[in-house]
Scaffold this motif. Sequence first.
Motif: not given
Length: 375
Positions: A235-250
């Motif tokens: 799935g794609s990372i959504d940089k705008e959405a609140l609470g979305a998984l971040t690239e750093a966390e992933l």
Amino acid sequence: MKIVMIGTVASSFLGFRADLIKALLAKNYTVYAFTSEYTEEELSEIERLGAIPITYELNRGGINPFTDIKSTYGLSKKIKNISPDLVFSYFSKPVIFGTLAARLAKVPKVVGMLEGLGYTFTEQPSGISKKTQLVKAAQILLYKLALPQLDKIIFLNPDDPKDLLDKHDIRVKEVEVLGGIGLNLNDYSYTSTYPSQPTFIFVARLLAEKGIHDYIAAAKIVKDKYADAKFIVLGSIDKEALGALTEAELKQFTEANIVEYPGHVNDVPKWIANSSVFVLPSYYREGVPRSTQEAMAIGRAVITTDVPGCRETVIDGVNGFLVEKWKPQALAEKMIYFIEHPEQITIMGYESYKIAQDKFDADKVNKRLINMLGL
């Protein structure tokens, strides 16, 4: 007979409406596909399908009454020029403004379909923000204005009409429940071969509402007991959405070997086929999640949440399990069940396949939908 279909993104006509358009064309109807977000290539593809693409303006995101009134008037003029027998709109804003525009254009029959209630109706663990509450109030007001103008409203699951129409006292002429919008089952081959090590797969945008945080938390619990279990995330990372998984966390979770993230892939069905169990701990107000239907068609047992939309895909204990939302521990327990009872992966996977054949075959679904449209 002329039919106007009003959506937003052109890709939705190509990805989710192609079989319906083909079925309507086979009945010798002329189909106009109204899209507000498109590329020239997508418009050409819609033409190749046999529909006539029409572009219109709609601000899909914000709520600006002046912009929306102007867009509705412009849309009504385009509809009037065609003079269709039926206008069929789907997604929230097209249902609202497409319906009002169709009535302005004096179209004889107007039908809308809401495929889930979306973000504003999604419960959040920490409660709904003031901003979201305001947007929801405005949306309900618009629904109260538009939905009574419809000849019929179609929902995908039975919870949505209760939570929208009944709860907010919105009067409509007729309500139907379709179930999932369906899949072309030829694109999803059933497979009864499974990887040698237990492999769980999550397929969705990496949003909090889709359950990505709960999936990772459950993966940690399972790997403490069964280190060889695999957890794939697509799935794609959504940089705008609140609470979305971040690239750093992933990155942190992949480096710790908790999940595997192959990045963007084009062959999602192949990845599902190379897994044991499909997991979607969503609490988003889905219609009926398509990714789950795909996994079922391929023959995969499903663990999902007991929430509107998701619960339409699983008969608990038959083709998988329903768990309470926001409960990674409960999710982990069901994953562990499959590890400890590997024969159930095959048994429940086959049950998923049978349900998909019965409920989610696009051919059957489109016949029901065309019947609901009165065609």
